[in-house]
Design an enzyme around this catalytic site. Sequence first.
Site, short mmCIF file in Angstrom:
data_model
loop_
_atom_site.label_atom_id
_atom_site.label_comp_id
_atom_site.label_asym_id
_atom_site.label_seq_id
_atom_site.Cartn_x
_atom_site.Cartn_y
_atom_site.Cartn_z
N ASP A 1 0.86 -1.19 0.00
CA ASP A 1 0.00 0.00 0.00
C ASP A 1 0.89 1.23 0.00
OD1 ASP A 1 -2.33 -1.50 -0.06
OD2 ASP A 1 -2.43 -1.65 2.12
N LYS B 1 0.93 -8.09 -2.50
CA LYS B 1 -0.43 -7.64 -2.84
C LYS B 1 -0.41 -6.21 -3.36
CE LYS B 1 -3.81 -6.52 0.33
NZ LYS B 1 -4.53 -5.35 -0.19
N ASP C 1 -5.46 -6.93 -5.54
CA ASP C 1 -6.60 -6.68 -4.64
C ASP C 1 -7.45 -5.54 -5.19
OD1 ASP C 1 -8.27 -6.77 -2.49
OD2 ASP C 1 -6.86 -5.87 -1.07
N LYS D 1 -10.83 -5.78 -5.48
CA LYS D 1 -12.17 -5.85 -4.89
C LYS D 1 -13.22 -5.47 -5.93
CE LYS D 1 -10.69 -5.03 -0.16
NZ LYS D 1 -9.31 -4.57 -0.36
N LEU D 2 -13.26 -6.26 -6.99
CA LEU D 2 -14.17 -5.95 -8.11
C LEU D 2 -15.63 -6.05 -7.70
CD1 LEU D 2 -12.45 -7.98 -11.00
CD2 LEU D 2 -12.13 -5.57 -10.43
N ASP E 1 -19.01 -4.98 -10.10
CA ASP E 1 -19.57 -4.26 -11.25
C ASP E 1 -20.52 -5.21 -11.97
OD1 ASP E 1 -19.86 -2.40 -13.44
OD2 ASP E 1 -17.87 -1.62 -12.97
N ASN F 1 -20.47 -8.51 -17.06
CA ASN F 1 -19.62 -8.39 -18.25
C ASN F 1 -18.30 -7.68 -17.92
OD1 ASN F 1 -19.26 -8.62 -21.20
ND2 ASN F 1 -19.28 -6.38 -21.09
N THR F 2 -18.40 -6.65 -17.08
CA THR F 2 -17.20 -5.89 -16.73
C THR F 2 -16.30 -6.69 -15.79
OG1 THR F 2 -18.44 -3.85 -17.00
CG2 THR F 2 -16.43 -3.70 -15.70
N THR G 1 -12.70 -5.78 6.85
CA THR G 1 -12.34 -5.91 8.27
C THR G 1 -12.35 -4.56 9.00
OG1 THR G 1 -10.07 -6.01 7.44
CG2 THR G 1 -11.04 -8.05 8.20
N ARG H 1 -2.47 -8.31 13.47
CA ARG H 1 -1.49 -7.48 14.15
C ARG H 1 -0.81 -8.27 15.26
NH1 ARG H 1 -2.53 -4.68 10.47
NH2 ARG H 1 -3.20 -2.52 10.42
N GLN I 1 -8.38 -0.90 11.44
CA GLN I 1 -8.91 -2.27 11.45
C GLN I 1 -9.66 -2.49 12.76
OE1 GLN I 1 -8.94 -4.01 8.91
NE2 GLN I 1 -7.02 -4.02 7.76
N GLY J 1 -0.03 -5.17 6.14
CA GLY J 1 0.42 -3.99 5.43
C GLY J 1 1.23 -3.08 6.31
N ARG J 2 0.54 -2.13 6.95
CA ARG J 2 1.23 -1.08 7.69
C ARG J 2 2.27 -1.53 8.71
NH1 ARG J 2 -4.42 1.84 8.52
NH2 ARG J 2 -4.94 -0.36 8.28
O1 C5P Z 1 -2.15 -2.11 6.82
P1 C5P Z 1 -3.03 -3.29 7.05
O2 C5P Z 1 -2.29 -4.51 7.58
O3 C5P Z 1 -4.26 -2.97 7.86
O4 C5P Z 1 -3.51 -3.68 5.57
C1 C5P Z 1 -4.47 -4.66 5.31
C2 C5P Z 1 -4.63 -4.80 3.83
O5 C5P Z 1 -5.65 -5.77 3.57
C3 C5P Z 1 -5.03 -3.54 3.09
O6 C5P Z 1 -4.32 -3.56 1.85
C4 C5P Z 1 -6.50 -3.68 2.85
O7 C5P Z 1 -6.90 -3.08 1.64
C5 C5P Z 1 -6.67 -5.20 2.75
N1 C5P Z 1 -7.98 -5.73 3.14
C6 C5P Z 1 -8.54 -5.52 4.37
N2 C5P Z 1 -9.78 -6.03 4.67
C7 C5P Z 1 -10.45 -6.75 3.77
C8 C5P Z 1 -9.88 -6.99 2.52
C9 C5P Z 1 -8.63 -6.47 2.23
O8 C5P Z 1 -7.92 -4.89 5.22
N3 C5P Z 1 -11.61 -7.29 4.08
#
Ligand code: C5P
Length: 232
Positions: free
Chosen positions: A15, A37, A64, A66-67, A69, A72-73, A118, A176, A185, A205-206
């Site tokens: 991210d 990701k 990621d 997260k489609l 729509d 068809n798209t 989440t 975490r 979160q 991520g973070r």
């Molecule tokens: O930084 P952090 O660990 O919170 O990042 C979680 C990642 O998981 C982010 O990229 C977020 O878009 C993704 N995600 C999420 N919850 C979901 C689906 C994806 O946090 N239900």
Amino acid sequence: MKFAAAEDRLILALDVADRAAAERLVEATDGIVGVYKVGLEFAMAGGIDFAGELARSGRAVFLDMKLLDIPNTVAGATRTAGALGVKYLTVHAYPQAVRAAASARPEGLAVVAVTVLTSLADTDLTEAGYHTKVDALVSERIAAAAASGADAIVCAPFEATEAKRSGLAVITPGVRLAEDPSGDQKRVATPQQAILAGADAIVVGRPINAAPDPREAASRYRDAIVEALGAL
Ligand code: C5P
């Protein structure tokens, strides 16, 4: 879908807002993180091309997007994502969208259904016009994802046990270690809790991206996965 090594079970969310930052993270976590990701933030800044390049260099890539729509798209986006060589593509767990992605997916691309973000709690669902609670909606969406042809489910760690019963692979963000802040979160757990609850892989991520030493942070998450696998 195989999650043999501990590394395959650690998905790093790139991210970031530019390619240089993504390259630094991939390099720093080489050998520790098995799946990278690319999400919406980086997608708007060259992340899709980067995802294709990473995939062609032999890395497992999780797109990621997260489609959600019209069918068809969604089907078209699934085909073009597949052509990039990525391994995973996310779709919101609405039956119509999952069916469209599943019917268009090329060999080697897993359709991953996102149940309920989440970051959402019951009050957020009410605010969004849903007359149901998170738990109930997650259950409905797990069933819908399985019935609609998804390969894997994304849900919160404490929903992993139920998701696992669907027979699909389970991937959990919202993870975490105790020493790391949860940020936005709301339904969080440790890597050990997630794996013991039935997660095949976790998304982080973070806690890694924002760490002073991303390699050290990634190692802590990988070690936690190894510890939990040993306790299974
Ligand atoms: O930084 P952090 O660990 O919170 O990042 C979680 C990642 O998981 C982010 O990229 C977020 O878009 C993704 N995600 C999420 N919850 C979901 C689906 C994806 O946090 N239900």
